[in-house]
Design an enzyme around this catalytic site. Structure first.
Site, PDB file in Angstrom:
ATOM      1  N   GLU A  24       0.111  -0.046  11.419  1.00 33.53           N
ATOM      2  CA  GLU A  24      -0.188   0.865  10.306  1.00 33.53           C
ATOM      3  C   GLU A  24      -1.093   2.003  10.773  1.00 33.53           C
ATOM      4  O   GLU A  24      -1.648   1.974  11.880  1.00 33.53           O
ATOM      5  CB  GLU A  24      -0.848   0.101   9.167  1.00 33.53           C
ATOM      6  CG  GLU A  24      -2.170  -0.528   9.555  1.00 33.53           C
ATOM      7  CD  GLU A  24      -3.125  -0.678   8.379  1.00 33.53           C
ATOM      8  OE1 GLU A  24      -3.422   0.347   7.729  1.00 33.53           O
ATOM      9  OE2 GLU A  24      -3.578  -1.809   8.143  1.00 33.53           O
ATOM     10  N   LYS A  85      -3.795   8.434   1.670  1.00 32.36           N
ATOM     11  CA  LYS A  85      -3.627   6.996   1.937  1.00 32.36           C
ATOM     12  C   LYS A  85      -2.428   6.528   1.116  1.00 32.36           C
ATOM     13  O   LYS A  85      -2.491   6.482  -0.098  1.00 32.36           O
ATOM     14  CB  LYS A  85      -4.914   6.263   1.522  1.00 32.36           C
ATOM     15  CG  LYS A  85      -4.873   4.754   1.621  1.00 32.36           C
ATOM     16  CD  LYS A  85      -6.215   4.163   1.196  1.00 32.36           C
ATOM     17  CE  LYS A  85      -6.096   2.687   0.892  1.00 32.36           C
ATOM     18  NZ  LYS A  85      -7.332   2.125   0.317  1.00 32.36           N
ATOM     19  N   VAL A 105      -0.802  -1.260   4.487  1.00 33.92           N
ATOM     20  CA  VAL A 105       0.046  -2.410   4.797  1.00 33.92           C
ATOM     21  C   VAL A 105       1.346  -2.329   3.987  1.00 33.92           C
ATOM     22  O   VAL A 105       2.451  -2.492   4.537  1.00 33.92           O
ATOM     23  CB  VAL A 105      -0.708  -3.731   4.518  1.00 33.92           C
ATOM     24  CG1 VAL A 105       0.249  -4.925   4.542  1.00 33.92           C
ATOM     25  CG2 VAL A 105      -1.832  -3.920   5.541  1.00 33.92           C
ATOM     26  N   ASP A 137      -8.274  -4.458 -10.082  1.00 31.93           N
ATOM     27  CA  ASP A 137      -8.001  -3.886  -8.765  1.00 31.93           C
ATOM     28  C   ASP A 137      -7.407  -4.957  -7.846  1.00 31.93           C
ATOM     29  O   ASP A 137      -8.118  -5.786  -7.283  1.00 31.93           O
ATOM     30  CB  ASP A 137      -9.283  -3.293  -8.168  1.00 31.93           C
ATOM     31  CG  ASP A 137      -9.015  -2.506  -6.884  1.00 31.93           C
ATOM     32  OD1 ASP A 137      -7.882  -2.590  -6.346  1.00 31.93           O
ATOM     33  OD2 ASP A 137      -9.932  -1.822  -6.417  1.00 31.93           O
ATOM     34  N   SER A 139      -4.606  -5.171  -4.670  1.00 36.62           N
ATOM     35  CA  SER A 139      -3.870  -4.319  -3.734  1.00 36.62           C
ATOM     36  C   SER A 139      -2.357  -4.488  -3.876  1.00 36.62           C
ATOM     37  O   SER A 139      -1.844  -5.606  -4.023  1.00 36.62           O
ATOM     38  CB  SER A 139      -4.278  -4.660  -2.302  1.00 36.62           C
ATOM     39  OG  SER A 139      -3.525  -3.881  -1.396  1.00 36.62           O
ATOM     40  N   ALA A 140      -1.670  -3.377  -3.757  1.00 38.78           N
ATOM     41  CA  ALA A 140      -0.200  -3.407  -3.742  1.00 38.78           C
ATOM     42  C   ALA A 140       0.339  -4.148  -2.516  1.00 38.78           C
ATOM     43  O   ALA A 140       1.525  -4.513  -2.477  1.00 38.78           O
ATOM     44  CB  ALA A 140       0.342  -1.980  -3.771  1.00 38.78           C
ATOM     45  N   ASP A 141      -0.532  -4.398  -1.528  1.00 38.39           N
ATOM     46  CA  ASP A 141      -0.093  -5.154  -0.343  1.00 38.39           C
ATOM     47  C   ASP A 141       0.472  -6.523  -0.737  1.00 38.39           C
ATOM     48  O   ASP A 141       1.419  -7.022  -0.103  1.00 38.39           O
ATOM     49  CB  ASP A 141      -1.260  -5.388   0.628  1.00 38.39           C
ATOM     50  CG  ASP A 141      -1.783  -4.120   1.274  1.00 38.39           C
ATOM     51  OD1 ASP A 141      -1.160  -3.054   1.108  1.00 38.39           O
ATOM     52  OD2 ASP A 141      -2.833  -4.211   1.950  1.00 38.39           O
ATOM     53  N   LYS A 158      -9.398  -8.938   3.978  1.00 34.90           N
ATOM     54  CA  LYS A 158     -10.752  -8.481   4.288  1.00 34.90           C
ATOM     55  C   LYS A 158     -11.780  -9.225   3.432  1.00 34.90           C
ATOM     56  O   LYS A 158     -11.581  -9.408   2.236  1.00 34.90           O
ATOM     57  CB  LYS A 158     -10.849  -6.973   4.082  1.00 34.90           C
ATOM     58  CG  LYS A 158     -10.153  -6.219   5.220  1.00 34.90           C
ATOM     59  CD  LYS A 158     -10.302  -4.730   5.101  1.00 34.90           C
ATOM     60  CE  LYS A 158      -9.276  -4.150   4.174  1.00 34.90           C
ATOM     61  NZ  LYS A 158      -7.935  -4.012   4.752  1.00 34.90           N
TER      62      LYS A 158
HETATM   63  N1  PSU Z   1      -7.102  -3.542   8.037  1.00 39.96           N
HETATM   64  C1  PSU Z   1      -8.251  -3.077   8.601  1.00 39.96           C
HETATM   65  N2  PSU Z   1      -8.773  -1.917   8.093  1.00 39.96           N
HETATM   66  C2  PSU Z   1      -8.159  -1.219   7.064  1.00 39.96           C
HETATM   67  C3  PSU Z   1      -6.968  -1.719   6.469  1.00 39.96           C
HETATM   68  C4  PSU Z   1      -6.469  -2.891   7.009  1.00 39.96           C
HETATM   69  O1  PSU Z   1      -8.798  -3.699   9.521  1.00 39.96           O
HETATM   70  O2  PSU Z   1      -8.669  -0.152   6.670  1.00 39.96           O
HETATM   71  C5  PSU Z   1      -6.293  -0.965   5.303  1.00 39.96           C
HETATM   72  C6  PSU Z   1      -4.822  -1.368   5.197  1.00 39.96           C
HETATM   73  O3  PSU Z   1      -4.054  -0.185   5.277  1.00 39.96           O
HETATM   74  C7  PSU Z   1      -4.678  -2.015   3.842  1.00 39.96           C
HETATM   75  C8  PSU Z   1      -5.694  -1.255   3.066  1.00 39.96           C
HETATM   76  O4  PSU Z   1      -3.378  -1.913   3.330  1.00 39.96           O
HETATM   77  O5  PSU Z   1      -6.811  -1.245   3.986  1.00 39.96           O
HETATM   78  C9  PSU Z   1      -5.997  -1.907   1.721  1.00 39.96           C
HETATM   79  O6  PSU Z   1      -6.383  -0.920   0.803  1.00 39.96           O
HETATM   80  P1  PSU Z   1      -6.466  -1.245  -0.776  1.00 39.96           P
HETATM   81  O7  PSU Z   1      -7.509  -2.325  -0.883  1.00 39.96           O
HETATM   82  O8  PSU Z   1      -6.903   0.073  -1.421  1.00 39.96           O
HETATM   83  O9  PSU Z   1      -5.105  -1.681  -1.212  1.00 39.96           O
HETATM   84 MN    MN Z   2      -7.085  -1.178  -4.791  1.00 38.75          MN
END
Ligand code: PSU
Ligand code: MN
Length: 301
Positions: A24, A85, A105, A137, A139-141, A158
């Site tokens: 990614e 993003k 992701v 909140d 994530s769409a992941d 994370k």
């Molecule tokens: N893994 C990491 N650092 C990051 C990410 C993943 O070590 O910054 C990113 C990925 O692109 C993941 C995103 O999809 O963080 C998640 O963002 P959000 O919580 O807004 O969906």
């Molecule tokens: Mn989010």
């Protein structure tokens, strides 16, 4: 027509049937500071080549969906300001309007699937944020893992997230969560969590066989392989706990919301750990890249 742009290396790999691993780009533009972001991206690509596969870093640049970046493109992306993003919701609009954006992701899985790439390595997936019961909140992941057939190798979700809720949602969505070589799900900067892994596998060959069986059965969605950070690079949960709490309190006080939450928290944790979180993040991404390459090689054979 989708304006796919393959790097020379990925185009050659496609022609010869060599193993390819997707990477990614949000981790480059929003997850790490320059210049460590570009250095890490290069090291991760080299790790994949050393393990016998070809890296395909994915990003939208000037309206083209790049599957693999040339060295100068990676440099440019790593230093660009104000890059979007992109997730499932906005990747098509960005391409259609000739824009530039980094793929999360979710968006990377979509692009990998379009390019017939089955394995993808990242740091940590997005998930259910703490307080999601009021913020919603999530994530769409997680939904992408439920619908797009790519095996994603990460160090868990994370640790800024609500991990129990994240893995509950994955279970609800029918996403296989596999811990590599241990019985608990890893917690990103720490190798262990209190959450038992639904599945455990100890070899890349087993993970590849499970991927193939899902495809044969016509099951939608991918697999999440959670790979623990190497011990030497881990940060103990008791060290991180107060730092994550402080970063979360600051995000709330400053009204940080939506897409800005994850980059804000990662940036503050980097500052509050005096760079230790970044060193750990680099080590775990490289570790994930090596395992992803082994899985891709096993799938290609
Ligand atoms: N893994 C990491 N650092 C990051 C990410 C993943 O070590 O910054 C990113 C990925 O692109 C993941 C995103 O999809 O963080 C998640 O963002 P959000 O919580 O807004 O969906
Ligand atoms: Mn989010």
């Amino acid at each position: 027509m989708i304006p796919l742009q393959y790097s020379a290396e990925v185009a050659a790999a496609r022609a010869s049937g060599a193993a390819v691993v997707a990477l990614e780009s949000t981790i480059i533009t929003h997850g790490m500071p320059f210049p460590q972001n570009v250095e890490t991206a290069r090291l991760v690509e080299a790790d994949i080549r050393a393990a016998g596969a070809v890296p395909a870093t994915i990003a939208v640049m000037g309206g083209k969906l790049h599957i693999g970046l040339e060295a100068d493109e990676l440099d440019a992306l790593g230093q660009a300001e104000g890059v979007a993003k992109l997730s499932r919701a906005d990747i098509a609009a960005c391409i259609a309007s000739g824009g530039t954006g980094a793929t999360t992701v979710a968006a990377t899985m979509i692009a990998a699937h379009l390019a017939d790439i089955h394995v993808f390595a990242t740091g940590g997936i997005g998930g259910v944020h703490r307080g999601a019961e009021t913020s919603f909140d999530i994530s769409a992941d997680l939904h992408e893992l439920a619908q797009t057939p790519v095996t994603v190798v990460a160090a868990g979700a994370k640790a800024i997230l609500d991990l129990p809720k994240t893995f509950e949602v994955l279970e609800t969505l029918g996403v296989p969560v596999i811990a590599f070589g241990q019985d608990s799900i890893p917690a990103f900067w720490s190798a262990q969590s209190d959450i038992p892994a639904p599945l455990r596998m100890d070899t890349a060959a087993e993970i590849a066989a499970a991927h193939k069986m899902r495809a044969a059965m016509g099951l939608s969605g991918g697999q999440l392989v959670t790979n623990p950070i190497p011990d030497a690079d881990a940060i103990p949960a008791e060290v991180l706990h107060p730092i994550i709490a402080r970063a979360l309190a600051e995000a709330e006080a400053q009204g940080v919301s939506a897409k800005a939450v994850t980059p804000f928290l990662l940036g503050r944790i980097f500052e509050l750990t005096e760079g230790r979180s970044l060193a750990a993040n680099i080590a775990l991404v490289r570790n994930n890249a090596r395992l992803a390459a082994q899985i891709a090689v096993a799938l290609a054979n």
